[in-house]
Design a protein around this motif. Structure first.
Motif: not given
Length: 500
Positions: A29-32, A303-309, A385-388
């Motif tokens: 998700r991208v946010e300003d 990040t060890d997976g906190k930002f995705g794979p 990262w939304t977790g998906k």
């Protein structure tokens, strides 16, 4: 550096707007992020301090701190000349890369504002040319700082007063001869333009490596090796990622004005073949426009997976296009090479991405956007990262007979085992004085067979005739999971410097 790229990219940007995003918004998700009121949102750099606050620099010379809980900005420091990098130190301490120097700023009385400004080092030249940017800093475990210095623009001459030795060498030959450098385009009129330099804790500067054009970003990998990006232009066929090794030359001739081996030679009179033999090739070459226009800061995903794979890979800011790229490296016969991909594209992401930084929780990536004079976007955005997990190609690695792809999720065997699902070609970029290079000797590559692993997470592609010194560009199609989710990867490119 970017004016021609920007003009040439309008059509490509129009195509991008009409196309679907590389990774869908339900994954990233991208946010300003609103910037401080009453100042232009020209965010040149971003970093998180030991206090958990976000620190952002602005082109007009400010350094502000953002409290993520209250969303309140507070001015921390000011008076900088185009600050391009922020390196946090101890609590209340920051090192700022600004055009004339590396500066240490400290909040000594801990009131939230800097009250001590110290010059760490200013031992490089300045010619007054508008394009002499300064990139970094990064620091090694011994406390040494590393900076990269951009060349002067060939569209402007030095302006007095200058700092450091000034030379007229290394710009254009009086009598051009075939096979010689003849002209450099961007040039190095003062030391140490086009270098990566090392600065000891006591401020002593040592030239570290040369041959760069506009090396807009430095980063370490997990092994402690230094990497730098550079920008397409004269002597740089496409935007690269380099492994920076002490004493090596990376291709742009201009900086050799300040190399001891060329003290008695003007580089414009040197045979191109001689420099090609000396040149250290990029670990990754990003396909120009298809993937990159002007790459900026690389950042290791720790990040060890906190930002995705994608942990352990480099994320790379991209200035020309609304993209964040990624690069996955391996060593082949002791040298780094590897693949690049688009991570985030569109979904509200702007162009002008110059510096990136992970939030303390590792789930969000903040990107600083600045246009300078090239008409890009400006501001500050957050990518979360939304977790998906996206259905993506995680890695592309070289094998003795082709490539092995690793996916983020198991693929459906029927779609992934079909050689027709993999459109592959190879090409190279020219090493020459012209601005950039087209893809040269574009050659289709036949995928002769595909073997999918039992768990569906890997596919080994056997190909006809692997060739070193080529970029292998892969465009997959029709691959999906058994549940029907389609592969989002539309482009991957592996830089083959050496064969296994």
């Amino acid at each position: 550096m970017r004016r021609r790229l920007y003009a040439a990219s309008i059509f490509a940007l129009a195509r991008l707007t009409a196309a679907s995003a590389q990774v869908t918004s339900d994954c990233y998700r991208v946010e300003d992020v609103p910037t401080p009121a009453h100042i232009a949102p020209e965010v040149t750099a971003v970093a998180f301090g030991p206090d958990g606050r976000l620190y952002a620099s602005f082109r007009r010379g400010y350094l502000y701190a953002l409290d993520l809980e209250t969303r309140e900005w507070k001015k921390f420091a000011s008076g900088f000349h185009t600050p391009m990098g922020i390196l946090p130190g101890r609590p209340g301490e920051f090192f700022i890369a600004q055009l004339p120097e590396l500066t240490r700023v400290v909040d000594a009385d801990r009131d939230g504002r800097a009250d001590l400004y110290e010059t760490v080092c200013d031992a490089w030249g300045m010619s007054g040319n508008y394009h002499e940017f300064l990139y970094g800093p990064v620091r090694d475990p011994q406390g040494n700082f590393f900076l990269s210095l951009g060349l002067a623009s060939g569209g402007a001459d030095p302006r007095q007063p200058t700092r450091g030795a000034l030379t007229v060498r290394g710009r254009a030959a009086k009598e051009p001869k075939e096979g010689r450098v003849n002209k450099t385009g961007h040039y190095s009129p003062v030391p140490y333009r086009g270098f990566v330099v090392r600065i000891a804790p006591d401020g002593t500067l040592t030239p570290f490596a040369c041959g760069f054009r506009q090396p807009n970003g430095l980063a370490w990998n997990r092994e402690g090796d230094l990497f730098a990006t550079d920008n397409q232009g004269e002597w740089v066929g496409t935007s690269p990622l380099y492994h920076v090794v002490e004493g090596r030359f990376y291709g742009n001739p201009a900086s050799l004005n300040w190399h001891p081996d060329f003290a008695e030679r003007d580089v414009v009179d040197v045979p191109v073949e001689e420099l090609a033999r000396r040149r250290k090739m990029p670990a990754v070459q990003f396909p120009q426009n298809d993937m990159a226009g002007s790459v900026a800061q690389p950042l290791l995903d720790t990040t060890d997976g906190k930002f995705g794979p994608y942990a352990g890979q480099f994320l790379v800011a991209e200035w020309t296009y609304p993209r964040i790229l990624r690069a996955d490296l391996e060593k082949v016969w002791g040298e780094y090479q590897g693949a690049c991909f688009i991570l985030v594209e569109g979904n509200g992401l702007r162009s002008g991405n110059n510096r990136i930084a992970f939030a303390p929780d590792g789930r969000s990536l903040y990107t600083a956007q600045t246009s300078r004079i090239w008409g890009s976007a400006e501001g500050l955005q957050r990518i979360t990262w939304t977790g998906k997990v996206p259905m993506d190609i995680l890695r592309m690695r070289l094998t003795e007979s082709g490539f092995e792809l690793t996916f983020t999720k198991p693929v459906e065997r029927a779609t992934a085992a079909d050689p027709a699902a993999y459109s592959l070609m190879h090409y190279y970029y020219l090493y020459h004085a012209q601005y950039g290079s087209p893809k040269t000797d574009v050659t289709p590559v036949k995928v002769t067979s595909v073997t999918v692993s039992d768990d569906g997470l890997r596919a080994r592609l056997a190909v006809e005739g692997l060739v070193p010194g080529r970029v292998y560009e892969l465009r997959p199609s029709g691959i999906r999971r058994a549940e029907g989710e389609a592969l989002v990867t539309r482009l991957a490119a592996y830089t083959v410097n050496r064969l296994k």
